[in-house]
Design a protein around this motif. Structure first.
Motif, PDB file in Angstrom:
ATOM      1  N   ASN A 145       0.886  -1.308  -0.270  1.00 34.37           N
ATOM      2  CA  ASN A 145      -0.093   0.000  -0.113  1.00 34.37           C
ATOM      3  C   ASN A 145       0.754   1.340  -0.148  1.00 34.37           C
ATOM      4  N   SER A 146       1.919   0.784  -1.236  1.00 31.87           N
ATOM      5  CA  SER A 146       2.580   2.524  -0.891  1.00 31.87           C
ATOM      6  C   SER A 146       2.058   3.648  -1.792  1.00 31.87           C
ATOM      7  N   MET A 147       2.048   4.368  -1.701  1.00 33.25           N
ATOM      8  CA  MET A 147       1.579   5.674  -2.856  1.00 33.25           C
ATOM      9  C   MET A 147       2.425   6.551  -4.362  1.00 33.25           C
ATOM     10  N   PRO A 148       2.278   5.875  -5.027  1.00 30.06           N
ATOM     11  CA  PRO A 148       3.052   6.525  -5.763  1.00 30.06           C
ATOM     12  C   PRO A 148       1.628   8.048  -6.352  1.00 30.06           C
ATOM     13  N   SER A 149       2.060   8.756  -7.407  1.00 29.27           N
ATOM     14  CA  SER A 149       1.407  10.229  -7.699  1.00 29.27           C
ATOM     15  C   SER A 149      -0.057   9.979  -8.050  1.00 29.27           C
ATOM     16  N   GLU A 150      -0.014   8.002  -8.663  1.00 31.08           N
ATOM     17  CA  GLU A 150      -1.811   7.982  -9.082  1.00 31.08           C
ATOM     18  C   GLU A 150      -2.608   7.858  -8.299  1.00 31.08           C
ATOM     19  N   VAL A 151      -2.421   7.342  -7.015  1.00 29.70           N
ATOM     20  CA  VAL A 151      -3.041   6.657  -6.597  1.00 29.70           C
ATOM     21  C   VAL A 151      -3.293   7.748  -4.997  1.00 29.70           C
ATOM     22  N   LEU A 152      -1.872   8.701  -5.013  1.00 31.64           N
ATOM     23  CA  LEU A 152      -2.629   9.672  -3.729  1.00 31.64           C
ATOM     24  C   LEU A 152      -3.330  11.320  -5.077  1.00 31.64           C
ATOM     25  N   LEU A 153      -3.579  11.114  -6.056  1.00 38.61           N
ATOM     26  CA  LEU A 153      -4.554  12.275  -6.990  1.00 38.61           C
ATOM     27  C   LEU A 153      -5.850  11.292  -6.285  1.00 38.61           C
ATOM     28  N   GLU A 154      -5.812   9.907  -7.097  1.00 43.91           N
ATOM     29  CA  GLU A 154      -6.883   9.517  -6.630  1.00 43.91           C
ATOM     30  C   GLU A 154      -7.845   9.413  -5.723  1.00 43.91           C
ATOM     31  N   LEU A 155      -6.888   9.687  -4.482  1.00 43.47           N
ATOM     32  CA  LEU A 155      -6.935  10.070  -2.489  1.00 43.47           C
ATOM     33  C   LEU A 155      -8.535  11.236  -2.438  1.00 43.47           C
ATOM     34  N   GLU A 156      -6.963  12.026  -3.115  1.00 46.53           N
ATOM     35  CA  GLU A 156      -7.679  13.111  -3.097  1.00 46.53           C
ATOM     36  C   GLU A 156      -8.585  13.652  -3.829  1.00 46.53           C
ATOM     37  N   GLN A 157      -9.375  13.496  -4.831  1.00 46.10           N
ATOM     38  CA  GLN A 157     -10.050  13.571  -5.491  1.00 46.10           C
ATOM     39  C   GLN A 157     -11.341  12.617  -5.195  1.00 46.10           C
ATOM     40  N   ALA A 158     -10.982  10.998  -4.298  1.00 45.67           N
ATOM     41  CA  ALA A 158     -12.156  10.875  -3.643  1.00 45.67           C
ATOM     42  C   ALA A 158     -13.198  11.482  -2.602  1.00 45.67           C
ATOM     43  N   ILE A 159     -11.523  12.453  -1.702  1.00 45.92           N
ATOM     44  CA  ILE A 159     -12.236  12.689  -0.773  1.00 45.92           C
ATOM     45  C   ILE A 159     -13.060  13.430  -1.214  1.00 45.92           C
ATOM     46  N   HIS A 160     -12.980  14.871  -1.986  1.00 46.09           N
ATOM     47  CA  HIS A 160     -13.315  15.980  -2.790  1.00 46.09           C
ATOM     48  C   HIS A 160     -15.076  15.011  -3.232  1.00 46.09           C
ATOM     49  N   VAL A 161     -14.230  13.747  -4.249  1.00 44.36           N
ATOM     50  CA  VAL A 161     -15.990  13.155  -4.041  1.00 44.36           C
ATOM     51  C   VAL A 161     -16.986  12.842  -3.044  1.00 44.36           C
ATOM     52  N   MET A 162     -16.977  12.289  -2.093  1.00 48.31           N
ATOM     53  CA  MET A 162     -17.265  12.523  -0.420  1.00 48.31           C
ATOM     54  C   MET A 162     -17.874  13.775  -0.211  1.00 48.31           C
ATOM     55  N   ALA A 163     -17.135  14.647  -0.052  1.00 50.19           N
ATOM     56  CA  ALA A 163     -17.131  15.676   0.640  1.00 50.19           C
ATOM     57  C   ALA A 163     -18.137  16.492  -0.455  1.00 50.19           C
ATOM     58  N   LYS A 164     -18.861  15.584  -1.276  1.00 52.46           N
ATOM     59  CA  LYS A 164     -19.805  17.120  -2.279  1.00 52.46           C
ATOM     60  C   LYS A 164     -20.886  15.547  -2.155  1.00 52.46           C
ATOM     61  N   ASP A 165     -21.183  14.578  -2.190  1.00 50.30           N
ATOM     62  CA  ASP A 165     -22.266  13.613  -1.664  1.00 50.30           C
ATOM     63  C   ASP A 165     -23.091  13.847  -0.704  1.00 50.30           C
ATOM     64  N   GLU A 166     -24.678  14.581  -0.915  1.00 56.39           N
ATOM     65  CA  GLU A 166     -25.901  14.489   0.188  1.00 56.39           C
ATOM     66  C   GLU A 166     -25.725  13.288   0.661  1.00 56.39           C
ATOM     67  N   ASP A 167     -25.430  12.203  -0.364  1.00 60.42           N
ATOM     68  CA  ASP A 167     -26.137  10.628   0.879  1.00 60.42           C
ATOM     69  C   ASP A 167     -25.277  10.136   1.740  1.00 60.42           C
ATOM     70  N   VAL A 168     -23.550  11.057   1.918  1.00 56.14           N
ATOM     71  CA  VAL A 168     -22.693  10.737   2.486  1.00 56.14           C
ATOM     72  C   VAL A 168     -22.403  11.810   4.088  1.00 56.14           C
ATOM     73  N   LYS A 169     -22.793  10.735   5.112  1.00 53.93           N
ATOM     74  CA  LYS A 169     -22.640  11.867   6.604  1.00 53.93           C
ATOM     75  C   LYS A 169     -21.696  11.418   7.206  1.00 53.93           C
ATOM     76  N   VAL A 170     -20.954  10.253   6.756  1.00 52.29           N
ATOM     77  CA  VAL A 170     -19.543  10.550   7.454  1.00 52.29           C
ATOM     78  C   VAL A 170     -18.978   9.475   6.212  1.00 52.29           C
ATOM     79  N   ILE A 171     -17.189   9.731   6.947  1.00 51.97           N
ATOM     80  CA  ILE A 171     -16.324   9.111   5.915  1.00 51.97           C
ATOM     81  C   ILE A 171     -15.357   8.247   6.455  1.00 51.97           C
TER      82      ILE A 171
END
Length: 250
Positions: free
Chosen positions: A25-51
């Motif tokens: 589970n090391s972190m190359p650039s593409e995984v870091l970018l996808e992880l950042e984007q995933a947090i943003h997606v969950m932040a905006k999802d109105e059905d999600v109350k906690v992550i």
């Protein structure tokens, strides 16, 4: 071999962000970018109350930066861009209006410790020891330092940084404030994470949002600070010492 991934699922108002890389589970650039984007997606999802933030596999939570990618860096700008990946994930977690629960099932090194520290509440197993190995390879935990120090304090952070080749036990990490609870098995960990997330998701989302702001008061400058720290690491990774050390440990 299973390919790297960042996977998003929603289960009864709980958003689960899971990352995986076959190399511990090391972190190359593409995984870091996808992880950042995933947090943003969950932040905006109105059905999600906690992550919930977790990693795949049953051993290492996160081995930190990808050594293969670090070795390939040959200029300071590329180096800064790589370490900015960690900065961007931490800032995404910090600014996310929803509480983030960390699930740490195993050993965690370097940048992985920063990810755990950037969660709002972190649970772990007895196998979830941590190490900040950066000084031993010629750089330093510059980008993650604010997040780690915020959780365990400067003195404990300094101890881990200087004693860079030692794994600190999950109980030590709990005693110093990064883990809230430590469980004997992954099954017990999952049960605790599930019950906490379920309970939090039933609370007033506006109250949770306002508390998140309170938890992270005084960190607005991290937007600039973590980029400055990324530049330091990006320059140090070019040193002959670091290149030789990375090749030996790769």
């Amino acid at each position: 071999m299973i390919k790297p991934y960042v996977k998003l699922t929603v289960e009864e108002r709980v958003g689960i962000v899971e990352f995986f890389h076959p190399n511990r589970n090391s972190m190359p650039s593409e995984v870091l970018l996808e992880l950042e984007q995933a947090i943003h997606v969950m932040a905006k999802d109105e059905d999600v109350k906690v992550i919930v933030l977790k990693s795949g596999g049953d051993r290492t939570f996160c081995a930190g930066a990808s050594f293969n990618e670090l070795i390939a860096i040959d200029d300071a700008e590329t180096g800064k861009n790589f370490f900015s990946g960690f900065a961007n994930v931490i800032n995404a977690m910090r600014k996310c209006p929803k509480l983030i629960i960390g699930r740490v099932q195993g050993k965690t090194v370097g940048g992985g410790v920063g990810l755990a520290a950037a969660t709002d509440y972190c649970l772990a197993t007895q196998y979830a020891s941590v190490k900040l190995s950066e000084l031993s390879i010629g750089i330093g935990p510059f980008v993650i330092e604010p997040a780690v120090s915020r959780k365990i304090g400067k003195m404990a952070m300094s101890q881990m940084t200087i004693d860079a080749e030692t794994f600190y036990s999950a109980e030590w990490v709990k005693d110093n404030g990064l883990y809230a609870e430590v469980f004997e098995t992954a099954e017990e960990l999952d049960e605790a994470v599930y019950h906490l997330a379920e309970k939090l998701s039933s609370y007033n989302p506006e109250a949770l949002k306002e508390m998140k702001k309170v938890f992270w008061e005084g960190t607005d400058h991290w937007e600039t600070l973590l980029q400055e720290r990324a530049a330091i690491s990006g320059k140090l990774v070019l040193s002959e010492f670091t290149k030789k050390t990375l090749k030996r440990f790769r």
